[in-house]
Design a protein around this motif. Sequence first.
Motif, short mmCIF file in Angstrom:
data_model
loop_
_atom_site.label_atom_id
_atom_site.label_comp_id
_atom_site.label_asym_id
_atom_site.label_seq_id
_atom_site.Cartn_x
_atom_site.Cartn_y
_atom_site.Cartn_z
N GLY A 118 0.79 -1.22 0.00
CA GLY A 118 0.00 0.00 0.00
C GLY A 118 0.82 1.27 0.00
N ASP A 119 2.05 1.19 -0.48
CA ASP A 119 2.94 2.36 -0.49
C ASP A 119 3.10 2.92 -1.89
OD1 ASP A 119 3.51 2.33 2.30
OD2 ASP A 119 4.86 0.64 1.97
N THR A 120 3.55 4.15 -1.97
CA THR A 120 3.73 4.88 -3.22
C THR A 120 5.18 4.77 -3.69
OG1 THR A 120 2.02 6.46 -2.61
CG2 THR A 120 3.60 7.18 -4.27
N VAL A 121 5.39 4.66 -4.99
CA VAL A 121 6.74 4.63 -5.55
C VAL A 121 6.90 5.76 -6.56
CG1 VAL A 121 8.47 3.29 -6.81
CG2 VAL A 121 6.88 2.13 -5.28
N LYS A 122 7.95 6.54 -6.40
CA LYS A 122 8.37 7.52 -7.41
C LYS A 122 9.63 6.97 -8.06
CE LYS A 122 6.53 11.57 -4.96
NZ LYS A 122 5.63 12.04 -6.01
N VAL A 123 9.71 7.01 -9.39
CA VAL A 123 10.80 6.37 -10.11
C VAL A 123 11.59 7.37 -10.95
CG1 VAL A 123 11.41 4.57 -11.79
CG2 VAL A 123 9.49 4.22 -10.23
N LEU A 124 12.91 7.27 -10.85
CA LEU A 124 13.82 7.97 -11.75
C LEU A 124 14.83 6.94 -12.26
CD1 LEU A 124 14.49 11.24 -9.70
CD2 LEU A 124 13.07 11.01 -11.75
N ASN A 125 15.46 7.23 -13.39
CA ASN A 125 16.43 6.29 -13.95
C ASN A 125 17.71 7.02 -14.33
OD1 ASN A 125 17.78 4.28 -15.68
ND2 ASN A 125 15.82 3.20 -15.54
N SER A 126 18.84 6.48 -13.89
CA SER A 126 20.14 7.11 -14.15
C SER A 126 20.75 6.69 -15.48
CB SER A 126 21.12 6.79 -13.01
OG SER A 126 20.59 7.19 -11.76
N ASN A 127 20.23 5.63 -16.09
CA ASN A 127 20.68 5.20 -17.42
C ASN A 127 22.20 5.10 -17.55
OD1 ASN A 127 18.09 4.94 -18.89
ND2 ASN A 127 17.91 7.12 -18.39
N HIS A 128 22.81 4.40 -16.57
CA HIS A 128 24.26 4.16 -16.59
C HIS A 128 25.09 5.44 -16.54
CE1 HIS A 128 23.97 -0.15 -17.14
NE2 HIS A 128 23.18 0.00 -18.18
N ASP A 129 24.51 6.53 -16.07
CA ASP A 129 25.20 7.83 -16.03
C ASP A 129 25.40 8.23 -14.57
OD1 ASP A 129 25.76 10.64 -15.96
OD2 ASP A 129 24.93 10.85 -17.98
N ALA A 130 26.67 8.27 -14.13
CA ALA A 130 26.96 8.56 -12.72
C ALA A 130 26.51 9.97 -12.33
CB ALA A 130 28.46 8.39 -12.46
N ALA A 131 26.70 10.93 -13.21
CA ALA A 131 26.28 12.30 -12.90
C ALA A 131 24.76 12.38 -12.76
CB ALA A 131 26.76 13.26 -13.99
N ASN A 191 33.04 -5.60 -23.29
CA ASN A 191 31.90 -5.07 -24.02
C ASN A 191 31.41 -3.86 -23.23
OD1 ASN A 191 29.52 -4.57 -25.41
ND2 ASN A 191 28.42 -6.27 -24.49
N TYR A 192 31.90 -2.70 -23.62
CA TYR A 192 31.70 -1.50 -22.80
C TYR A 192 30.24 -1.09 -22.67
CZ TYR A 192 36.76 -0.98 -23.03
OH TYR A 192 38.11 -1.21 -22.91
N THR A 193 29.41 -1.51 -23.60
CA THR A 193 28.00 -1.12 -23.57
C THR A 193 27.10 -2.21 -23.00
OG1 THR A 193 27.85 -1.82 -25.88
CG2 THR A 193 28.16 0.53 -25.47
N PHE A 194 27.65 -3.35 -22.64
CA PHE A 194 26.90 -4.45 -22.02
C PHE A 194 25.73 -4.93 -22.89
CE2 PHE A 194 29.02 -2.50 -18.41
CZ PHE A 194 29.32 -3.56 -17.56
N ASP A 195 25.76 -4.68 -24.19
CA ASP A 195 24.62 -5.00 -25.03
C ASP A 195 24.89 -6.21 -25.92
OD1 ASP A 195 26.41 -3.87 -26.79
OD2 ASP A 195 24.97 -2.50 -27.71
#
Length: 323
Positions: A67-80, A198-202
Motif C-alpha cells: 500500500g505504499d507509493t513509488v516515485k521512479v527515476l532512472n540514471s541510465n548508466h550515467d553517474a552524474a 563489451n563497454y556497452t553491455f549489449d
Amino acid sequence: MRAFVKPAMALSAVAIAAVALAGCSGSGSSGSSDSGGGLTIGFINGSTDDFGVCLQNGVQETADAAGDTVKVLNSNHDAAEEVSNVQDMIDQGVDVIILQSIDSDSLGTAVTDAADAGIPLFITSSVPDDPSAVLGVATSDIAGIGADAGGFVADDAAGAAVTVGIVAGAPGYYSDTEVGGFTGALPSTATVVSTQPNYTFDQAGAQSAAATILQTNPDVDYIFALTEVMAAGVATAVADAGSDAKIVTVNGTDDGLAAVEDGTYAATVSNSAYELGQIAVTNSIALLADPSDSSIDHIATVPYLLITKDNIADATPYCSAAS
C-alpha cells in the motif's frame, strides 16, 4: 509480516500480485499518495535493460502490495545523472530512497547527500564502504555467481585441458568481480585465451567481442558471457563461425532458460532481479519501522543457482514473483 527473516527462504512473507505494470520501462513515477499506504519510496533505477525492468517490477509490485507509493527515476548508466536523481528525490521529500547505483563514486556521494538530508537510503546490488551509514543493503553475491559459472566449466571439462574465452563488461566493480569469481573457479586444466570487454553491455557489442575471440581462437571450448543479453550476441557469433564453443552465462530470464533447454547455452546462473527489488522494499519497510530489528539482515543476499538442462524447473523467476 513484511520482513524477510532470511533472504534464502521462500518469498511468502508478503502477498505479491504477479502482474506486469505499464510503467516498467524505467521512467516516470507510479502510485499515488491516496493509494492506501503511508510511505513514499523513491526508487532510482540504473538502467532500462532486462535487469532494470525486472528490478523495478519487484520494487513496484512489492510496494503496491504494502500500500505504499513509488516515485521512479532512472540514471541510465550515467553517474552524474545518478547524483542528480538522488538530489531530486531529496527535494521531493520521499520517506526512503532505494538506489540501484552504477558507480562507486556516485554511490559515495549518494550516501553523503541522503545522510545530510536525513533521508534513509537503501542500496541494491552494491555495498557501500560503510554499510552502517545506510538503512540497509540487498545485493547479489557477484563473485559467487561467477564462481558457479566457472564451476560448471570445471565439472563439464572433467579434467580435460580446455580453452576459455570471456566476454566481459566495461571495467568496473560488477564486471571485474563476476569475471574474477569465474576465473577463480576454473580448473588448472583450463586456459583463458582471450578476455574481450563489451563497454556497452549489449547484445551487439557482445557479438563483436565474441567474434574477436573466435577469429584468433576458432577452437575455443567455452565462452563465458557476463549476462544473458550479452550471451545472445555470443550465440550469434558462435553460430556464424560454425563453432562448437559452449556458452556459459548469468541471469535466468525466460529467454535464457529457453536457450539452456534448447542447447544454445550450456548453463546459466539464476539470480532474480525481481527478488532483489522485492527484498529491497520489504526490508526497507521493516527497518524503517524498527532499525534495530535483528531478524532482518542489514546486508541481505539474493539466492542464486546454477541451471543446466537437468534443473531448469528449479530456477527462480527472473522478472516476477515466485509462485
